[in-house]
Design an enzyme around this catalytic site. Sequence first.
Site, PDB file in Angstrom:
ATOM      1  N   ASP A 211      25.023  17.639  -9.848  1.00 14.82           N
ATOM      2  CA  ASP A 211      23.859  18.274 -10.475  1.00 14.82           C
ATOM      3  C   ASP A 211      24.183  19.710 -10.903  1.00 14.82           C
ATOM      4  O   ASP A 211      24.845  20.445 -10.144  1.00 14.82           O
ATOM      5  CB  ASP A 211      22.750  18.308  -9.406  1.00 14.82           C
ATOM      6  CG  ASP A 211      21.382  18.596  -9.979  1.00 14.82           C
ATOM      7  OD1 ASP A 211      20.949  17.869 -10.887  1.00 14.82           O
ATOM      8  OD2 ASP A 211      20.753  19.537  -9.506  1.00 14.82           O
ATOM      9  N   GLU A 268      27.033  17.412 -14.397  1.00 14.26           N
ATOM     10  CA  GLU A 268      25.982  17.652 -15.391  1.00 14.26           C
ATOM     11  C   GLU A 268      26.195  19.048 -15.929  1.00 14.26           C
ATOM     12  O   GLU A 268      26.074  20.030 -15.180  1.00 14.26           O
ATOM     13  CB  GLU A 268      24.603  17.522 -14.735  1.00 14.26           C
ATOM     14  CG  GLU A 268      23.482  17.712 -15.723  1.00 14.26           C
ATOM     15  CD  GLU A 268      22.182  18.104 -15.072  1.00 14.26           C
ATOM     16  OE1 GLU A 268      22.214  18.727 -13.998  1.00 14.26           O
ATOM     17  OE2 GLU A 268      21.129  17.781 -15.626  1.00 14.26           O
ATOM     18  N   HIS A 345      17.158  10.278 -16.138  1.00 15.75           N
ATOM     19  CA  HIS A 345      15.849  10.494 -15.503  1.00 15.75           C
ATOM     20  C   HIS A 345      15.163  11.760 -16.016  1.00 15.75           C
ATOM     21  O   HIS A 345      14.001  12.027 -15.682  1.00 15.75           O
ATOM     22  CB  HIS A 345      16.041  10.584 -13.992  1.00 15.75           C
ATOM     23  CG  HIS A 345      16.882  11.745 -13.618  1.00 15.75           C
ATOM     24  ND1 HIS A 345      18.226  11.840 -13.923  1.00 15.75           N
ATOM     25  CD2 HIS A 345      16.572  12.899 -13.011  1.00 15.75           C
ATOM     26  CE1 HIS A 345      18.692  12.993 -13.497  1.00 15.75           C
ATOM     27  NE2 HIS A 345      17.717  13.662 -12.953  1.00 15.75           N
ATOM     28  N   ASP A 346      15.920  12.563 -16.802  1.00 14.23           N
ATOM     29  CA  ASP A 346      15.343  13.806 -17.350  1.00 14.23           C
ATOM     30  C   ASP A 346      15.000  13.667 -18.817  1.00 14.23           C
ATOM     31  O   ASP A 346      14.480  14.623 -19.416  1.00 14.23           O
ATOM     32  CB  ASP A 346      16.361  14.956 -17.265  1.00 14.23           C
ATOM     33  CG  ASP A 346      16.634  15.413 -15.856  1.00 14.23           C
ATOM     34  OD1 ASP A 346      17.737  15.929 -15.611  1.00 14.23           O
ATOM     35  OD2 ASP A 346      15.752  15.229 -14.989  1.00 14.23           O
TER      36      ASP A 346
HETATM   37  O1  TEU Z   1      18.767  18.996 -14.282  1.00 10.68           O
HETATM   38  C1  TEU Z   1      19.386  20.219 -14.659  1.00 10.68           C
HETATM   39  C2  TEU Z   1      18.784  20.787 -15.853  1.00 10.68           C
HETATM   40  O2  TEU Z   1      19.353  21.596 -16.533  1.00 10.68           O
HETATM   41  C3  TEU Z   1      17.405  20.375 -16.166  1.00 10.68           C
HETATM   42  O3  TEU Z   1      16.578  21.516 -16.203  1.00 10.68           O
HETATM   43  C4  TEU Z   1      17.400  19.738 -17.509  1.00 10.68           C
HETATM   44  O4  TEU Z   1      17.882  20.692 -18.450  1.00 10.68           O
HETATM   45  C5  TEU Z   1      15.996  19.402 -17.833  1.00 10.68           C
HETATM   46  O5  TEU Z   1      15.508  18.636 -16.778  1.00 10.68           O
HETATM   47  C6  TEU Z   1      16.016  18.613 -19.124  1.00 10.68           C
HETATM   48  O6  TEU Z   1      14.687  18.225 -19.354  1.00 10.68           O
HETATM   49  C7  TEU Z   1      19.138  18.594 -12.963  1.00 10.68           C
HETATM   50  C8  TEU Z   1      18.461  17.272 -12.655  1.00 10.68           C
HETATM   51  O7  TEU Z   1      18.930  16.284 -13.571  1.00 10.68           O
HETATM   52  C9  TEU Z   1      16.971  17.467 -12.772  1.00 10.68           C
HETATM   53  O8  TEU Z   1      16.292  16.223 -12.548  1.00 10.68           O
HETATM   54  C10 TEU Z   1      16.537  18.471 -11.726  1.00 10.68           C
HETATM   55  O9  TEU Z   1      15.155  18.732 -11.912  1.00 10.68           O
HETATM   56  C11 TEU Z   1      17.338  19.782 -11.872  1.00 10.68           C
HETATM   57  O10 TEU Z   1      18.730  19.581 -12.038  1.00 10.68           O
HETATM   58  C12 TEU Z   1      17.188  20.605 -10.605  1.00 10.68           C
HETATM   59  O11 TEU Z   1      17.936  19.998  -9.583  1.00 10.68           O
END
Ligand code: TEU
Length: 598
Positions: A211, A268, A345-346
């Site tokens: 992450d 990521e 999931h994002d």
């Molecule tokens: O996401 C990292 C991140 O940069 C997120 O802010 C992303 O840009 C955004 O969700 C896009 O819509 C990771 C995980 O994938 C995310 O689910 C978590 O919320 C985040 O880190 C914090 O751990």
Amino acid sequence: MTVSGRLKLWWKHAVIYQIYPASFCDSNGDGIGDLPGITSKLDYIASLGVDVVWICPMYDSPQVDMGYDISNYEDIYPPYGTLQDMETLIREAHARGMKIMLDLVINHTSDLHPWFKESRSSKDNSKRDWYIWRPAKYSPTGQRLPPNNWRCKFGGDSVWEWDEQSGEYYLHLFAKEQPDLNWENPATRKALYASAMEFWLERGVDGFRIDTVNMYSKPPGLPDAPELDPGAPYQVADMLYCNGPRMHEFLSEMNQILAKYGAITVGELPSTPDMARVLQYVSAEAKQLDMVFQFDIVNVGFNRPLRYDAKPKDWQLPEFKEAVARTQNLIKGTDAWTTVFLENHDQARSITRFADDSPQHRVASGKMLALLQACLSGTQYIYQGQEIGAINVPEEGYPLENYIDVSSCLYLDFIRQHRNGQGMDKALTSLAHFARDHPRVPMVWNGKAKYGGFSEEAEKAGKEVKEPWMKPHPLAGQIDVASQLDDPHSVLAYWRKAVRFRKEYADLLVYGDYRTLREEDKSIYTFVKEPPSNGSVKAVAAFNFTGEERNWEKPTVEELKIEEGADVKFMPIMSSYDGKIGEGALRPYEGRVYIASW
Ligand code: TEU
Ligand code: CA
């Protein structure tokens, strides 16, 4: 063994299936997905041709950010099950020849993690320096101010939260319930490696999705960010806190542990547009990460300082082609590797974002995007539900209160607080297109069963079944697994076919060099996949990103970059439409692939 001049490794041509545990399958009827539910679906997952299962955070957590706020790395969030259930899942996946990848969330913990509870208890606590604490600044009029102007990734307020008890601010790039760990402290890193990594590697986990892999090394002095969004209360600061000065030192340190177990890693990697910078993470020689998720493709159409201020479909196909090219060109002339994904999931559903989720075009769009992914080089990722053509929930019939993701809620709070609530109607339109809630709507196993069959096993066992933790998809009756399992014309059947097709032509489709043709064409996307070293075979792929039939000409020898006068044969090998592979014009949302030889 090399292919197309590239080192052939199992995880490079693997297919990795991403599971969001809360929303995948509920085995006991409490309306929350769980580990036994995942285990019960391993045969279904294996039937897709999946090699690795990536499970989003299942660790103990208060669930402010759905498990990306961990309060105990070494235990399971009780509604998901137990450590025993996790060991069963790992064993059962291995028994089917599949590997398990976990989510490694080590930029921050939950504010309920014992480490943070100790750290915040007092300024001289031994764990005070395990997190990032700073004294307040004060304005000339004596108003207390946060240490700098950085904007939180969620909502848009400050990354600093005032802690009255100990009289300082602490840093949280994400929600205030997710305090950033202080990676400058070697004791913190050592404890993290043991608790978050080795604890699971010892239990047979095969790798990690890491992450926010470039946020751990903060810039010395935590300087203010440039004011790129004049008038905003806080400023985007990812150019400061991403890719900080000690990032590669920390990753090399982590690798000393990961290498002992042969664990694979995918990082990521947000906010890193410079390819040379990306290569420092994924060049094999650098021994940092095996691969990364770049955001180029999934960020197409996001073009406002505040993420959810973006307008739906505000992009053109050439932008999409450029984004794909940036992620594909990472491996050109390098020893690096890349990834292929359109959802996670994002991110909202790709059929809605990049094609057409109307009843008329949804299936064709889903199959076309499956074929597009199958043709791109790099390790392929499929997000749960993508294989059945899942789409966003529609704007009508899914009201604002159903959007419960923390980033959606904090965006709405920001509007209420800083815009006097102006624009709530636009906010719903935007969330209905972009929100992270869409991929988290419970998986639909059987559209004819209660709640889309999310808790079907519990129901069959006569257990009471509660409504799922998130409102079910209003179209569950039309888009589900059960009705597609035995339908040879379904999106599910096509994804299985596309995965087999990709493996059959892996030399070009997984390991080949990518090259866009006709970049400016706003309707059709044509590209070539070719061996880095000259060969006499290339793959040509063409995709009609519109709802009308479009003429399409095969590439010329110039476009193919082969010798003038060569007698090129085009053999159609795949279409996203069923039946005989068409020639000439591309039907609405049709993808087609040829082998060109001469
Ligand atoms: O996401 C990292 C991140 O940069 C997120 O802010 C992303 O840009 C955004 O969700 C896009 O819509 C990771 C995980 O994938 C995310 O689910 C978590 O919320 C985040 O880190 C914090 O751990
Ligand atoms: Ca459950």
